[in-house]
Design an enzyme around this catalytic site. Structure first.
Site, PDB file in Angstrom:
ATOM      1  N   LYS A  24      36.423  52.015  45.242  1.00 50.12           N
ATOM      2  CA  LYS A  24      36.168  53.144  46.136  1.00 50.12           C
ATOM      3  C   LYS A  24      36.047  54.435  45.323  1.00 50.12           C
ATOM      4  CE  LYS A  24      38.264  52.753  50.149  1.00 50.12           C
ATOM      5  NZ  LYS A  24      39.557  52.676  50.868  1.00 50.12           N
ATOM      6  N   ARG A  93      43.709  57.482  50.117  1.00 49.16           N
ATOM      7  CA  ARG A  93      43.073  56.178  50.331  1.00 49.16           C
ATOM      8  C   ARG A  93      43.288  55.244  49.148  1.00 49.16           C
ATOM      9  NH1 ARG A  93      36.958  57.817  51.291  1.00 49.16           N
ATOM     10  NH2 ARG A  93      36.840  55.843  52.412  1.00 49.16           N
ATOM     11  N   GLY A 102      41.056  45.814  54.068  1.00 45.81           N
ATOM     12  CA  GLY A 102      42.155  45.864  55.028  1.00 45.81           C
ATOM     13  C   GLY A 102      43.518  45.480  54.476  1.00 45.81           C
ATOM     14  N   MET A 104      45.278  47.015  51.940  1.00 49.87           N
ATOM     15  CA  MET A 104      46.139  48.116  51.535  1.00 49.87           C
ATOM     16  C   MET A 104      45.925  49.294  52.473  1.00 49.87           C
ATOM     17  SD  MET A 104      46.054  47.736  47.453  1.00 49.87           S
ATOM     18  CE  MET A 104      44.302  47.885  47.507  1.00 49.87           C
ATOM     19  N   ARG A 339      29.793  50.511  48.745  1.00 51.71           N
ATOM     20  CA  ARG A 339      30.146  49.305  47.964  1.00 51.71           C
ATOM     21  C   ARG A 339      29.040  48.281  48.174  1.00 51.71           C
ATOM     22  NH1 ARG A 339      35.154  47.975  51.891  1.00 51.71           N
ATOM     23  NH2 ARG A 339      33.940  47.825  53.785  1.00 51.71           N
ATOM     24  N   HIS A 455      36.898   9.225  47.181  1.00 50.37           N
ATOM     25  CA  HIS A 455      35.723   8.396  47.417  1.00 50.37           C
ATOM     26  C   HIS A 455      34.901   8.939  48.572  1.00 50.37           C
ATOM     27  CE1 HIS A 455      33.624   4.971  49.362  1.00 50.37           C
ATOM     28  NE2 HIS A 455      33.309   4.690  48.113  1.00 50.37           N
ATOM     29  N   SER A 813      24.084   9.536  28.658  1.00 48.13           N
ATOM     30  CA  SER A 813      24.367  10.243  29.901  1.00 48.13           C
ATOM     31  C   SER A 813      25.871  10.225  30.102  1.00 48.13           C
ATOM     32  CB  SER A 813      23.648   9.565  31.064  1.00 48.13           C
ATOM     33  OG  SER A 813      23.954  10.238  32.260  1.00 48.13           O
ATOM     34  N   CYS A 881      25.810  12.849  34.379  1.00 50.66           N
ATOM     35  CA  CYS A 881      25.519  12.353  35.724  1.00 50.66           C
ATOM     36  C   CYS A 881      26.781  12.236  36.573  1.00 50.66           C
ATOM     37  CB  CYS A 881      24.780  11.031  35.674  1.00 50.66           C
ATOM     38  SG  CYS A 881      25.727   9.711  34.919  1.00 50.66           S
ATOM     39  N   TYR A 901      19.725  17.714  30.293  1.00 47.46           N
ATOM     40  CA  TYR A 901      19.611  17.714  31.754  1.00 47.46           C
ATOM     41  C   TYR A 901      20.967  17.519  32.412  1.00 47.46           C
ATOM     42  CZ  TYR A 901      19.945  12.567  31.708  1.00 47.46           C
ATOM     43  OH  TYR A 901      20.366  11.281  31.538  1.00 47.46           O
TER      44      TYR A 901
HETATM   45  P1  ADP Z   1      39.296  51.123  54.320  1.00 47.85           P
HETATM   46  O1  ADP Z   1      39.237  50.750  52.890  1.00 47.85           O
HETATM   47  O2  ADP Z   1      40.249  50.328  55.122  1.00 47.85           O
HETATM   48  O3  ADP Z   1      37.930  51.276  54.910  1.00 47.85           O
HETATM   49  P2  ADP Z   1      39.263  53.949  53.982  1.00 47.85           P
HETATM   50  O4  ADP Z   1      40.067  54.570  52.920  1.00 47.85           O
HETATM   51  O5  ADP Z   1      37.827  53.772  53.676  1.00 47.85           O
HETATM   52  O6  ADP Z   1      39.949  52.586  54.352  1.00 47.85           O
HETATM   53  O7  ADP Z   1      39.458  54.834  55.293  1.00 47.85           O
HETATM   54  C1  ADP Z   1      39.632  54.392  56.610  1.00 47.85           C
HETATM   55  C2  ADP Z   1      38.722  55.178  57.575  1.00 47.85           C
HETATM   56  O8  ADP Z   1      38.953  56.566  57.444  1.00 47.85           O
HETATM   57  C3  ADP Z   1      37.255  54.983  57.281  1.00 47.85           C
HETATM   58  O9  ADP Z   1      36.550  54.944  58.486  1.00 47.85           O
HETATM   59  C4  ADP Z   1      36.891  56.212  56.497  1.00 47.85           C
HETATM   60  O10 ADP Z   1      35.535  56.538  56.606  1.00 47.85           O
HETATM   61  C5  ADP Z   1      37.780  57.261  57.134  1.00 47.85           C
HETATM   62  N1  ADP Z   1      38.081  58.323  56.178  1.00 47.85           N
HETATM   63  C6  ADP Z   1      38.711  58.199  55.010  1.00 47.85           C
HETATM   64  N2  ADP Z   1      38.783  59.366  54.375  1.00 47.85           N
HETATM   65  C7  ADP Z   1      38.192  60.273  55.166  1.00 47.85           C
HETATM   66  C8  ADP Z   1      37.949  61.688  55.051  1.00 47.85           C
HETATM   67  N3  ADP Z   1      38.317  62.349  53.986  1.00 47.85           N
HETATM   68  N4  ADP Z   1      37.314  62.287  56.063  1.00 47.85           N
HETATM   69  C9  ADP Z   1      36.931  61.598  57.146  1.00 47.85           C
HETATM   70  N5  ADP Z   1      37.132  60.298  57.324  1.00 47.85           N
HETATM   71  C10 ADP Z   1      37.756  59.626  56.337  1.00 47.85           C
HETATM   72 MG    MG Z   2      36.487  52.156  54.048  1.00 49.25          MG
END
Ligand code: ADP
Ligand code: MG
Ligand code: MG
Length: 929
Positions: A24, A93, A102, A104, A339, A455, A813, A881, A901
């Site tokens: 990220k 974040r 999801g 962390m 990403r 098998h 083979s 093979c 091969y």
């Molecule tokens: P995840 O990895 O679970 O997507 P994120 O860190 O991307 O978690 O953030 C969760 C939500 O919060 C996402 O929808 C993201 O776009 C929003 N978000 C994160 N940082 C900001 C920010 N600085 N301003 C507005 N929205 C944010």
């Molecule tokens: Mg995100």
């Protein structure tokens, strides 16, 4: 001493260093440096996270540096952290090098406290929005940083809604949200014994620590174990501090997620969803139904054009489809994350081909971005992804694809019911070679025991039939003809669906989607063939297999197993006659009846594979595999004897009855008469005598053939030496079939391969047999047949004697299934059912060596053998093979080791073609272990 640098702003960070900045963070840096609108912010590195775990506290200099950077954000935004007029809010974040969706935590709206709350309400002129942000912050911070059970907050939310008779969160008024936030603050006080921290820097420090801690939270640790994310792949999480932007500031604000291309079809069109006047989480949480991004073209045309431009710029930068998050605040578009997009295989293939045409990707890149194993899933019918059914049980995904059918508990029943037009699923504890007709008859195979290379699994994959193995939740009782799962009983004839792609078993029939060899896949694989050095051959035993192999792009047959032809129900009795024969003459007579059948097999395979090599392996398995088992025979014999006794009793019945009551025989005279008449007639046919005699002879033979260790016993070339008639017949069938093809003008390249060889002398004897037959065929048929002669290398001694084998063998083979067993001195079935899972789990072995070639051991032997072999015969052709021939990592080794091969079952061919190209492309990076 100074700490190393732990902080990089988005302007500074090295956008290619995901290990340091996390995915990220690297993405935010890249987008900032490309000139896209990213809210200002910075990354705290993964090294700081590691340090945090080493010292159990934040590095000393960290918070000082954080303050400096917050100061910089304040200047950029003109807002103040904690300000009561125009407050700066931030998000904290998580983000590691490998995406762990999801797993962390992220905290939003940080920096709010009673005074900045007023500032926010005033600056936005929207008290409801401010209180909503406040209560969300207390909730998230309370849960993540203070470790409070979120159920307490949820309960307070439910209570206030009930109190005011409100159904939806969004209908709460500013005043009600204020009241709710008071209750949340009370929960915090009650649970932690302290007031909610109002100092923004204290909030920030505790949030950073909490995000670091989430790296070692149970959820995240389990996830990494499950997806085999090692320390080398991702070590710690980075923390991203980003100035908040708000998509909920009116009709000119919005939030959404986008894909630069359609991840389901691969179509080159922007794809995604957005919500006007909403915050990021609302899209995910499903509180409102988002709109397709295409709608934005009408609703916000200017911003839509910006999104389209953004899409182009992201793809140009990443040369990969991107999945991105954006927020529009008062008409200004901000990028919050990007990403690589996760797509299904079909979309991967299509985008590879199209992005190459657009000049975004090179051919190499287009081939390398797709994982070969993904292709396997493309070419089998699969469950309709929209299904909602709960699985009945789960086992191992042993052969991909899904199929439905009626349960049968043995191969004979499978065959009978299939002949009657029913679709069946063969359900057994485990399968054996004699069940082969059941495989042919079944749509899918389900076993309660065995691993992914049992098998059942191997045979099913070979045939491209779905298979779930090791499904131990199902307890099968063949005698009672039912199976139990939990407290449910399944009967023969019940409908089930087996999904070999996931390992799930379902009750009833389910709907499926059909596979296709679509044009983009053909294009991609043709590029793979261009670049690959390894040829991909097929393991194919029948003309049908051969046709399928060709369709999948095989360049030859690397393994044609002749025993499959012997197992045909019409031939098995003749094969048994051959085995039961007491003299060479009697054996020859049986063998002679098999000759024309084998010749026909080879003719049609040669025809199908015209111009391509076909490697025929002479008979390999031990003889007893063609005979019933001792217990089966004993069962039959005792029944026949019983019948005989019963017949006799019926004959004596009138006398017996008369003893009881002289009148009785007269009463039953009709029935008795008919019964006796029938029995006499039956007796005259002597069918029972013949059957009994045959059964007894067979039992005797089976007893003779019993081996303590049949797989290490009388099989392969050892059979060929002791019963030369069999190999003689097979070689003759090959050469006569080839002669026939030559006369028909069909080019053939027959290759004769000898299994289980341990010494050159064995090869020499079979070779002279083959040469003599070749002479004979030339004289009788008037055509000269050329054939290649080679050896399976699957015995350890064969590897060690490879030099002398190569004097006779034109090709090797590697039979890596047997060679792996021999190298480890454990059998696949025993290992997989007993200790192997633990060995892999606890790290003694990195992988199951029956699935992924053991490069360090078996691979080492192969390299010796290849070296010594080519020393004697520089143009020695070398292939593989075993099951490994279709497995990408093993294919990579094969390229490195200089094989010519790989040969694998038809359904694995497309994956193997791609893997072969990738192996060539990544040859230089291959590291010796
Ligand atoms: P995840 O990895 O679970 O997507 P994120 O860190 O991307 O978690 O953030 C969760 C939500 O919060 C996402 O929808 C993201 O776009 C929003 N978000 C994160 N940082 C900001 C920010 N600085 N301003 C507005 N929205 C944010
Ligand atoms: Mg995100
Ligand atoms: Mg073998």
């Amino acid at each position: 001493m100074n700490d190393p640098r732990f902080i990089y702003t988005f302007d500074e960070g090295d956008a290619d260093n995901r290990m340091l900045l996390g995915g990220k963070g690297a993405g935010l840096c890249a987008m900032t440096q490309m000139g896209l609108d990213v809210p200002p912010g910075f990354v705290i590195t993964t090294e700081a996270c590691i340090k945090y775990f080493e010292c159990r506290r934040l590095p000393e200099s960290l918070m000082g540096a954080v303050r400096t950077q917050i100061g910089a954000i304040e200047r950029k935004t003109g807002k103040g952290f904690g300000s009561e007029t125009n407050p700066l809010l931030i998000s904290v974040r998580s983000g590691s090098a490998m995406s762990m969706p999801g797993m962390m935590d992220t905290i939003l709206n940080l920096g709010l406290n009673p005074s900045s709350l007023k500032g926010l309400a005033r600056a936005t002129d929207n008290p409801r929005f401010a209180y909503d942000a406040w209560r969300r912050f207390i909730q998230l911070f309370g849960k993540i940083a203070l470790g409070i059970d979120e159920a307490l907050f949820d309960a307070a939310m439910v209570a206030i809604k009930r109190q005011y008779g409100i159904a939806q969160d969004v209908d709460l008024t500013a005043e009600q949200l204020r009241e709710l936030s008071e209750r949340f603050l009370a929960i915090v006080l009650e649970q932690t014994g302290a007031a909610f921290p109002s100092d923004p820097y204290e909030q920030l420090e505790r949030s950073i620590e909490a995000v670091f801690r989430s790296w070692n939270g149970k959820r995240a640790v389990d996830y990494r174990r499950q997806f085999r994310i090692s320390k080398e792949m991702a070590n710690g999480t980075a923390v991203n501090i980003v100035a908040m932007v708000f998509g909920n500031m009116g009709a000119d604000s919005a939030t959404g997620v986008g894909f630069t291309r359609n991840p389901e079809t691969g179509e080159n069109a922007i794809y995604g969803e957005y919500l006007t006047n909403a915050q990021g989480e609302d899209v995910v949480a499903g509180i409102r139904t988002p709109k397709p991004i295409a709608d934005m073209a009408d609703e916000m045309p200017g911003l839509y054009r910006q999104l389209i431009e953004l899409r182009g710029r992201l793809e140009a930068r990443y040369k990969e489809v991107q999945d991105f998050e954006f927020t529009i605040e008062k008409g200004r578009l901000y990028c919050l994350q990007t990403r690589n997009g996760k797509m299904n295989t079909r979309a991967m293939v299509r985008t590879s081909v199209e992005m190459l045409a657009e000049g975004l990707l090179s051919k190499e890149h287009a081939l390398l971005r797709i994982a070969p194993t993904q292709l396997e899933q493309l070419l089998v019918p699969t469950l309709d992804p929209k299904h909602k059914a709960e699985p009945l049980a789960r086992g191992l995904p042993a052969s991909p694809g899904a199929a439905s059918g009626r349960i049968v508990f043995d191969a004979d029943t499978a065959e009978q019911r299939r002949k009657a037009g029913e679709k069946v699923v063969l359900v057994r504890e485990e399968t054996k070679p004699e069940d082969i007709h059941g495989f042919f008859a079944a749509q899918a195979i389900l076993t309660s025991r065995g691993g992914k290379t049992s098998h059942a699994a191997v045979v099913a994959r070979g045939m491209g039939k779905p298979c779930v193995s090791g499904c131990d939740a199902i307890r099968i009782d063949v005698r009672e003809r039912h199976a139990e799962v939990g407290n449910m009983t399944l009967h023969e004839g019940d409908l089930i669906t087996v999904d070999g792609t996931t390992g799930c078993v379902y009750l009833d029939q389910m709907s499926m989607v059909e596979p296709e060899f679509f044009p983009e896949l053909k294009t991609l694989l043709s590029w793979a063939d261009e670049l690959a050095q390894l040829k991909v051959y097929a393991n194919a035993d029948t003309p049908t297999d051969a046709a399928l192999a060709l369709q999948y792009g095989a360049k030859g047959i690397g393994l044609c197993r002749t025993e499959r032809m012997f197992n045909d129900p019409q031939r098995l009795p003749i094969v048994q006659e051959m085995i039961l024969a007491d003299s060479p003459e009697a054996r020859r007579a049986a063998v002679e009846r098999l000759l024309p059948m084998q010749r026909e097999d080879f003719k049609s395979i040669f025809k199908a594979m015209a111009g391509l090599p076909v490697t025929v392996r002479l008979l390999d398995p031990p003889m007893h595999e063609f005979l019933p088992t001792v217990s089966q025979l004993e069962f039959e014999i005792s029944h026949l004897r019983h019948l005989r006794r019963a017949t006799r009793s019926v004959a004596e019945l009138p006398d017996t009855l008369r003893l009881l009551d002289p009148e009785l025989p007269r009463v039953y005279v009709d029935i008795l008469g008919r019964l006796q008449e029938g029995l006499v007639r039956y007796h005259q046919t002597q069918r029972d005598d013949a059957l009994l005699a045959r059964g007894e002879a067979m039992l005797k033979k089976v007893h003779q053939l019993v081996e303590v260790n049949p797989m290490l016993g009388h099989r392969g070339v050892r059979l060929g030496i002791t019963y030369p008639e069999i190999y003689e017949m097979q070689i003759r069938a090959v050469l006569e079939a080839a002669a026939y093809c030559i006369k028909e003008g069909i080019t053939t390249h027959p290759e004769i391969m000898v299994p289980q060889v341990c010494d050159a002398e064995e090869l020499r004897r079979i070779k002279s047999l083959a040469d003599a037959i070749k002479e004979d065929v030339a004289t009788r048929q008037g055509v000269e047949v050329h054939f290649k002669f080679g050896s399976m290398v699957e015995v350890v001694r064969a590897c060690l004697r490879a030099g002398s084998l190569a004097e006779l063998a034109e090709f090797f083979s590697f039979g890596t299934n047997d060679l792996t067993q021999a190298t480890f001195s454990f059998s696949r079935e025993d290992a997989e059912n007993k200790f192997l899972p633990l060995y892999v789990q606890s790290g003694i072995l990195a992988q199951n060596p029956f699935e992924v070639l053991d490069v360090e051991g078996v691979g080492q032997l192969m390299r010796f053998a290849i070296g010594w072999g080519r020393e004697k015969r520089p143009d020695l052709v070398v292939g593989i093979c075993g099951e490994h021939g279709g497995e990408p990592e093993s294919i990579r080794f094969c390229q490195y080791a200089g094989l010519d091969y790989v040969s694998c079952s038809a359904p694995r061919i497309p994956a193997a073609r791609l893997a072969a190209a990738q192996a060539k492309l990544r040859e230089k990076q291959y590291h010796d272990s």
